[in-house]
Design a protein around this motif. Structure first.
Motif, mmCIF file in Angstrom:
data_model
loop_
_atom_site.group_PDB
_atom_site.id
_atom_site.type_symbol
_atom_site.label_atom_id
_atom_site.label_comp_id
_atom_site.label_asym_id
_atom_site.label_seq_id
_atom_site.Cartn_x
_atom_site.Cartn_y
_atom_site.Cartn_z
ATOM 1 N N ARG A 394 0.830 -1.204 0.000
ATOM 2 C CA ARG A 394 0.000 0.000 0.000
ATOM 3 C C ARG A 394 0.867 1.259 0.000
ATOM 4 O O ARG A 394 0.497 2.281 -0.585
ATOM 5 N N ALA A 395 2.008 1.191 0.665
ATOM 6 C CA ALA A 395 2.921 2.339 0.669
ATOM 7 C C ALA A 395 3.505 2.578 -0.719
ATOM 8 O O ALA A 395 3.625 3.725 -1.175
ATOM 9 N N LEU A 396 3.857 1.517 -1.412
ATOM 10 C CA LEU A 396 4.565 1.611 -2.687
ATOM 11 C C LEU A 396 3.660 1.856 -3.891
ATOM 12 O O LEU A 396 4.116 2.393 -4.911
ATOM 13 N N ARG A 397 2.408 1.480 -3.787
ATOM 14 C CA ARG A 397 1.554 1.343 -4.976
ATOM 15 C C ARG A 397 1.515 2.582 -5.865
ATOM 16 O O ARG A 397 1.816 2.507 -7.061
ATOM 17 N N ASN A 398 1.156 3.738 -5.314
ATOM 18 C CA ASN A 398 0.991 4.928 -6.156
ATOM 19 C C ASN A 398 2.319 5.445 -6.695
ATOM 20 O O ASN A 398 2.406 5.880 -7.849
ATOM 21 N N CYS A 399 3.340 5.401 -5.860
ATOM 22 C CA CYS A 399 4.649 5.863 -6.325
ATOM 23 C C CYS A 399 5.177 4.997 -7.463
ATOM 24 O O CYS A 399 5.768 5.508 -8.423
ATOM 25 N N THR A 400 4.959 3.686 -7.357
ATOM 26 C CA THR A 400 5.453 2.764 -8.377
ATOM 27 C C THR A 400 4.867 3.073 -9.747
ATOM 28 O O THR A 400 5.532 2.886 -10.775
ATOM 29 N N LEU A 401 3.639 3.562 -9.782
ATOM 30 C CA LEU A 401 3.030 3.915 -11.062
ATOM 31 C C LEU A 401 3.904 4.879 -11.843
ATOM 32 O O LEU A 401 4.036 4.782 -13.069
ATOM 33 N N ILE A 402 4.520 5.825 -11.125
ATOM 34 C CA ILE A 402 5.317 6.854 -11.795
ATOM 35 C C ILE A 402 6.682 6.321 -12.215
ATOM 36 O O ILE A 402 7.198 6.677 -13.282
ATOM 37 N N ASN A 403 7.304 5.468 -11.387
ATOM 38 C CA ASN A 403 8.571 4.858 -11.799
ATOM 39 C C ASN A 403 8.381 4.015 -13.064
ATOM 40 O O ASN A 403 9.226 4.015 -13.948
ATOM 41 N N MET A 404 7.263 3.314 -13.121
ATOM 42 C CA MET A 404 7.030 2.437 -14.274
ATOM 43 C C MET A 404 6.834 3.222 -15.571
ATOM 44 O O MET A 404 7.108 2.706 -16.648
ATOM 45 N N ILE A 405 6.369 4.473 -15.484
ATOM 46 C CA ILE A 405 6.200 5.268 -16.710
ATOM 47 C C ILE A 405 7.397 6.179 -16.954
ATOM 48 O O ILE A 405 7.342 7.067 -17.796
ATOM 49 N N ASP A 406 8.488 5.954 -16.207
ATOM 50 C CA ASP A 406 9.715 6.739 -16.362
ATOM 51 C C ASP A 406 9.432 8.227 -16.180
ATOM 52 O O ASP A 406 9.972 9.082 -16.890
ATOM 53 N N GLY A 407 8.574 8.538 -15.199
ATOM 54 C CA GLY A 407 8.195 9.924 -14.966
ATOM 55 C C GLY A 407 9.026 10.592 -13.893
ATOM 56 O O GLY A 407 10.025 10.053 -13.406
ATOM 57 N N CYS A 408 8.622 11.800 -13.528
ATOM 58 C CA CYS A 408 9.222 12.516 -12.411
ATOM 59 C C CYS A 408 8.092 12.908 -11.477
ATOM 60 O O CYS A 408 6.945 13.106 -11.913
ATOM 61 N N ALA A 409 8.380 13.019 -10.179
ATOM 62 C CA ALA A 409 7.312 13.265 -9.219
ATOM 63 C C ALA A 409 7.866 13.833 -7.926
ATOM 64 O O ALA A 409 9.007 13.562 -7.545
ATOM 65 N N ILE A 410 7.018 14.614 -7.246
ATOM 66 C CA ILE A 410 7.385 15.217 -5.976
ATOM 67 C C ILE A 410 6.268 14.956 -4.975
ATOM 68 O O ILE A 410 5.086 14.957 -5.330
ATOM 69 N N SER A 411 6.639 14.690 -3.725
ATOM 70 C CA SER A 411 5.660 14.537 -2.650
ATOM 71 C C SER A 411 5.707 15.768 -1.766
ATOM 72 O O SER A 411 6.769 16.156 -1.270
ATOM 73 N N LEU A 412 4.527 16.380 -1.567
ATOM 74 C CA LEU A 412 4.393 17.570 -0.737
ATOM 75 C C LEU A 412 3.567 17.235 0.498
ATOM 76 O O LEU A 412 2.567 16.518 0.398
ATOM 77 N N PRO A 413 3.934 17.756 1.660
ATOM 78 C CA PRO A 413 3.090 17.539 2.837
ATOM 79 C C PRO A 413 1.769 18.286 2.679
ATOM 80 O O PRO A 413 1.743 19.450 2.286
ATOM 81 N N ALA A 414 0.647 17.605 2.991
ATOM 82 C CA ALA A 414 -0.676 18.214 2.818
ATOM 83 C C ALA A 414 -1.478 18.253 4.109
ATOM 84 O O ALA A 414 -2.563 18.821 4.142
ATOM 85 N N HIS A 415 -0.965 17.656 5.182
ATOM 86 C CA HIS A 415 -1.683 17.627 6.450
ATOM 87 C C HIS A 415 -1.495 18.938 7.204
ATOM 88 O O HIS A 415 -0.543 19.685 6.945
ATOM 89 N N ARG A 416 -2.387 19.192 8.146
ATOM 90 C CA ARG A 416 -2.257 20.345 9.021
ATOM 91 C C ARG A 416 -1.554 19.936 10.301
ATOM 92 O O ARG A 416 -1.446 18.744 10.625
ATOM 93 N N GLU A 417 -1.077 20.945 11.036
ATOM 94 C CA GLU A 417 -0.356 20.666 12.275
ATOM 95 C C GLU A 417 -1.241 19.859 13.227
ATOM 96 O O GLU A 417 -2.418 20.166 13.417
#
Length: 449
Positions: A394-417
């Motif tokens: 479950r941790a890997l699933r969404n990120c792996t989609l982007i590696n498989m398409i040879d893409g680039c991606a950034i993760s931004l924090p979206a939660h509040r304090e």
């Protein structure tokens, strides 16, 4: 997380004389050594004397206006996957304890060193980078940002990298990303992690997991910090990052796979972020991405990671398999059952996938999706192999989609304090790195309001 400075602020403080590299390094060393902190688990080795000596050298160069860059003298950490001249590269494993020290820096390390960054030490990681969770039975598991009294995973495989930035033991970190190993720890710890288009940063001098998917990227506190480090790693000029206005952005939310089985907190935080973007003028379209259904079958026999890691490990694991983390060894050994025909099929299927997905996403500025399907699990809850495997996938699933398409991606924090850390991922086709940074810089302040 303490209120820690960005790379730009540190550069200003160094240039103005408000601080020195020596002081910055000493502060980081103090945090690493804090017995109440995570330093002993976040780092496998600490280069105390070398870091202090390098800091003094950078301070001396700055005094005579000869610093190699504005960022010279800033302390960073290095994932244990990279060669550093004179050091043993263990890749988070005891199987490489008796390896010879590296004769040269990895190219990524050399580029950071040429810019004047100070290497604080080698950070802990999932053994051989083969998990998105960050547990290491050999060197311990650093606790992530969320509810440290209970002890939640830091995310992997760049686990110590993220915690070093989170706790101010370094001001940025060098990591790798094969299926999310920069972005998952960033999401779980409320920082920023970047996976570049693979070809932009040489893999030379890093222990491979999958040479088809491995990417080298930074973990840091802001989008701008990651953009600075990415430019250094790609050997490109560092130019000011101009945020794109959210108004007018055209973003696609893939409804296929990426939104399945989300933890409630992930779903709620993600939808809130989308609402914030829409309220600031972004156009958001939910788009079916049928191509993503092809990725599961492609990885059914272990995919590139199993095939290519087995090729690298097959002799070492025969000789020293008893000291491998069993959860890592079983994944590597899946590659033994793949045939040459299986591997050639994978190559051809991936080429087709990349062409089809790139055509699908071409009308949009970027994809936007949750970085992970889950929030950080408790370390104690993953003692059971079945629970670990479920959480890891479950941790890997969404990120792996982007590696498989040879893409680039950034993760931004979206939660509040006060909320559990949740990351929102912005992704694009390979080669769109600068656009992704500009979009992310525009979104950064908006999605947490």
């Amino acid at each position: 997380m303490p209120n820690l400075p960005t790379l730009a602020k540190l550069a200003e403080d160094l240039e103005s004389g408000r601080t020195t590299s020596r002081k910055l390094v000493e502060e980081c060393l103090s945090r690493i050594a804090d017995p109440a902190g995570e330093g002993r688990r976040a780092f496998i080795d600490v280069d105390k004397q070398a870091a202090l000596t390098a800091a003094d050298a950078m301070d001396g160069l700055r005094e005579v206006n000869a610093a190699p860059s504005r960022y010279a003298g800033i302390p960073i950490s290095i994932k244990d996957l990279f060669d550093v001249k004179g050091q043993v590269t263990r890749a988070g494993s005891r199987a490489l304890d008796d390896s010879d020290p590296a004769e040269h820096d990895a190219e990524a390390v050399a580029r950071l060193r040429r810019a004047g960054f100070i290497m604080m030490g080698r950070t802990n990681m999932t053994e051989f980078a083969y998990s998105g969770i960050g547990i290491n039975p050999h060197f311990g598991t650093p606790k992530g940002a969320w509810n440290r009294a209970e002890g939640h995973v830091p995310g992997g495989s760049s686990s110590g990298a993220a915690v070093s930035v989170l706790d101010g033991m370094a001001h940025a970190a060098l990591g790798t990303d094969t299926g999310g190993s920069c972005r998952i720890p960033a999401a779980y710890n409320g920082i920023v992690g970047y996976k570049p288009t693979q070809r932009r940063v040489p893999l030379d001098g890093s222990v491979p997991l999958s040479f088809s998917l491995d990417s080298i990227g930074p973990l840091a506190r802001t989008v701008s910090c990651c953009a600075i480090l990415d430019a250094v790693l790609a050997n490109e000029p560092i130019v000011p990052l101009k945020p794109r206005p959210v108004k007018g952005m055209r973003l696609a939310v893939p409804t296929t796979i990426a939104l399945d089985d989300l933890d409630a907190a992930v779903a709620q935080t993600f939808e809130r972020a989308l609402e914030a973007l829409a309220s600031h003028g972004a156009t958001i379209e939910r788009v079916e991405m049928s191509e993503f259904h092809d990725i599961g079958p492609m990885n059914a026999k272990g995919g590139f990671a199993a095939a290519e890691s087995f090729a690298w490990h097959r002799y070492l694991i025969t000789a020293k398999g008893d000291v491998y983390d069993p959860r890592v060894a079983v994944r590597i050994m899946r590659g033994e059952a793949q045939s040459a025909a299986d591997y050639i099929d994978l190559l051809n299927e991936r080429r087709s996938l990349i062409v089809r997905v790139n055509a699908r996403i071409a009308p949009y500025d970027a994809l936007v999706l949750p970085t992970t399907a889950n929030t950080p699990p408790k370390i104690a809850d993953l003692a059971d192999d079945k629970a670990f495997t479920t959480a890891n996938l479950r941790a890997l699933r969404n990120c792996t989609l982007i590696n498989m398409i040879d893409g680039c991606a950034i993760s931004l924090p979206a939660h509040r304090e006060g909320e559990v850390p949740v990351g929102v991922m912005l992704a694009g086709a390979g080669g769109s790195d600068r656009r992704i940074f500009e979009l992310a810089a525009g979104m950064e302040a908006v999605i947490r309001v």
